[in-house]
Design a protein around this motif. Structure first.
Motif, mmCIF file in Angstrom:
data_model
loop_
_atom_site.group_PDB
_atom_site.id
_atom_site.type_symbol
_atom_site.label_atom_id
_atom_site.label_comp_id
_atom_site.label_asym_id
_atom_site.label_seq_id
_atom_site.Cartn_x
_atom_site.Cartn_y
_atom_site.Cartn_z
ATOM 1 N N SER A 175 16.687 -14.728 8.347
ATOM 2 C CA SER A 175 16.526 -14.930 6.898
ATOM 3 C C SER A 175 17.586 -14.162 6.132
ATOM 4 O O SER A 175 18.157 -14.673 5.174
ATOM 5 N N ASP A 225 14.910 -22.189 5.410
ATOM 6 C CA ASP A 225 14.433 -20.968 6.055
ATOM 7 C C ASP A 225 13.003 -21.169 6.545
ATOM 8 O O ASP A 225 12.069 -21.129 5.772
ATOM 9 N N GLU A 226 12.849 -21.406 7.829
ATOM 10 C CA GLU A 226 11.538 -21.610 8.448
ATOM 11 C C GLU A 226 10.757 -22.701 7.715
ATOM 12 O O GLU A 226 9.561 -22.571 7.468
HETATM 13 MG MG LIG Z 1 12.618 -15.011 8.307
#
Ligand SMILES: [Mg+2]
Ligand SMILES: Nc1ncnc2c1ncn2[C@@H]1O[C@H](COP(=O)(O)OP(=O)(O)O)[C@@H](O)[C@H]1O
Lengths: 342, 225
Positions: A45, A165-166
């Motif tokens: 991240s 992000d995810e």
């Molecule tokens: Mg992360």
């Protein structure tokens, strides 16, 4: 073209410091779907936030089409960010606004007229297949629908890059598939470069052309997805492959000394990994005939990595030791990876 | 009407004065409430954005406001009322009457309300701020379109609490001759033993509180999704 050059980011709080990203250099071509995989805390991240400078690296360069974002003044940086869409694990939609207004929110400085905005929002809703939810509030949507709205919002300013992000980590497997399909079609239709952060092997496997594996803030392995996962060099990469298929279980079974892993004298157990379209049967039966060894497959798994097969077989060979050696040598020369298990 | 006069025998004579006192209370609550609201929103937002990790992190500013709020909140209102007399004279030209009460009322309310606004804004999901920054919004846009907009329900709730406590403060403001319902109750009810006038003051205060709550709930119903 996105180029990260020696990007480093350290967080320091109350005396201790965390090296979240350590000297990462990556280069991502236009239109590519680039995966960054790593376990939680690996620095994924932080790295992706360095691309749009939500996190300012303390050293290194972030070049997008040649422009070094770290050198831009605040105002120009904000302008630049409009061309970099971003979606998140928890969707981050504004609860007080309807689906329509959440997307419209991203268009506030687009300079479009009211009618043009309306047209744009409706076409985005069509793209993500949510026309009927136009006036719903986020609290009335399922996770998958929320992520679709977030994707529409991220695409509102016609970005050239989409950071994810995810994006599927909070979704069930079926919804994950449908979101990945949507991202894939967005990539194909609009040619948007995508950077996909994930800790899920399936995500990388399904849609990423290239992948970088992160561990402790560094990129430890990087390349074409099929290459990286057919010839993993680092233990962390191997452990991701194990999470994807059932093949990883063999290690546990061996450790437990399960009956199916018990060998007779003269037998040897190998893990064969192949990624080319060479048919494994032909090779196995060929070495079996030519070198006079018996080969029995006790475990097998074939993954499809973005349309290319990656096969893994656990094979027990029996025969003269010398012959087994020769058979293995033959297979290695044919591009099959062999790992002695027992 | 006759029944009312039977229950509250002194109302017939004091009715007009009571009305005046209600009006004084309403004026004090509305004027100081409005000004305190503006300041409270300002300082509450400033605390959020300047604190550690905030979008405009600036620890000196944060620390000064934070400490000032703590100090002002620890001064009892009745003492504040007299402490502020010189300042009130400078600002309002007088320290008496409604004008004289406004400055202490604002000083008594803003620190409390700022803290409440800070707490309400702190409830906003940091993910929304992250998404907005990624969209290229400026800090000022984030304050208005994200922080304040998304915390409207929270701010409405704390505004109700603050307005109600402001009514409470106005009763003390009677001591600087500002009038108001509280002053009325003390003068006639307590000092002249007209207990019916205490009761009617209580009822009027209750009505004011109820109206505030009704309006607040109405806004809440329209803003929570
Ligand atoms: Mg992360
Ligand atoms: N704002 C921050 N302050 C301090 N430490 C942080 C911050 N953000 C991330 N970290 C630390 O940096 C490391 C990497 O975090 P992150 O990039 O979120 O990893 P990942 O996304 O791979 O799970 C972790 O050890 C995390 O605790």
């Amino acid at each position: 073209m996105i180029e990260l050059k020696h990007v480093t980011k350290t967080f320091s709080s109350s005396g201790s410091s965390v090296h979240a990203v350590k000297d990462v250099s990556l280069s991502i071509a236009d239109g590519e779907v680039f995966g960054i995989i790593g376990f939680s805390g690996a620095g994924k991240s932080t790295l992706v936030r360095c691309i749009n400078l939500l996190e300012r690296p303390e050293s290194g360069e972030v070049l997008i089409d040649g422009t070094d974002l770290t050198k831009l003044p605040e105002k120009e940086l904000r302008e630049f960010r409009k061309k970099i869409g971003m979606i998140f694990q928890h969707f981050n939609l504004m609860p007080s606004r309807t689906v329509y207004n959440n997307i419209g929110f991203a268009l506030r400085h687009s300079g479009l007229s009211k009618e043009e905005k309306d047209k744009k929002i409706l076409s985005l809703l069509e793209l993500v297949d949510l026309q009927d939810k136009k006036d719903a509030y986020p609290s009335q949507l399922s996770g998958g629908q929320k992520q679709r709205v977030a994707i529409a919002r991220a695409l509102a300013n016609d970005p050239r890059i989409l950071l994810c992000d995810e994006a599927t980590s909070a979704l069930d497997p079926q919804t994950t598939k449908s979101i990945l399909k949507l991202l894939e079609s967005v990539n194909k239709k609009l040619g948007i470069t995508m950077i996909i952060i994930t800790h899920q092997m399936e995500v990388v496997k399904d849609i990423c052309d290239k992948v970088a594996v992160m561990e402790h803030g560094s990129v430890v392995e990087e390349g074409e997805t099929i290459e990286v996962f057919s010839h993993p060099r680092k233990p962390v990469t191997k452990s991701f492959i194990e999470t994807a298929g059932s093949i990883g279980k063999i290690y546990d079974l061996i450790a437990e000394d399960s009956p199916i892993t018990r060998l007779a004298p003269g037998q040897k157990m190998y893990l064969l990994t192949y990624s080319t379209d060479t048919t494994r049967e032909a090779i196995i039966s060929y070495v079996s005939r030519t070198y006079d060894v018996d080969a029995s497959v006790s475990f097998g798994n074939v993954e499809v990595l973005k349309d290319k097969p990656l096969g893994k077989l656990v094979v027990i060979f029996s025969g003269e030791e010398e012959n087994i050696e020769k058979a293995l040598k033959y297979m290695q020369d044919a591009g099959i990876e062999t790992e002695e298990l027992k | 009407m006759n029944l009312i006069y039977q229950i509250f025998p002194n109302l017939e004579k004091l009715g007009p004065e009571l009305l005046e006192c209600i009006w004084a209370t309403v004026q004090m609550v509305l004027i100081s409430g409005f000004i305190s609201f503006v300041f409270g929103i300002f300082f509450g937002s400033l605390l959020i954005v300047t604190k550690k990790g905030g979008i405009l992190e600036c620890l000196p500013v944060y620390t000064i406001i934070d400490k000032a709020i703590d100090i002002l909140r620890s001064v009892p209102f009745i003492i504040m009322l007299f402490l502020l007399i010189p300042l009130t004279r400078i600002i309002m030209g007088t320290s008496l009457g409604i004008e004289g009460a406004l400055v202490p009322l604002i000083f008594g309310t803003v620190p409390f309300f700022s803290r409440q606004v800070e707490t309400a804004i702190a409830e906003v999901d940091p993910g929304l701020v992250e998404a907005s920054e990624a969209m290229g919004l400026s800090p000022i846009e984030i304050i208005f379109s994200v922080y304040l907009r998304e915390s409207i329900p929270g701010i409405v709730r704390v505004s109700m609490i603050t307005l109600i406590s402001l009514i409470n403060l106005t009763t003390m403001a009677g001591t600087v001759g500002a009038g108001g319902v509280g002053d009325f109750a003390i003068r006639y009810g307590y000092q002249l033993h007209m207990y019916d006038m205490i009761w009617i003051s209580v009822i009027i205060t209750l009505i004011m509180v109820t109206i505030i709550q009704l309006i607040g709930n109405l806004i809440l119903r329209r803003t929570i999704h």
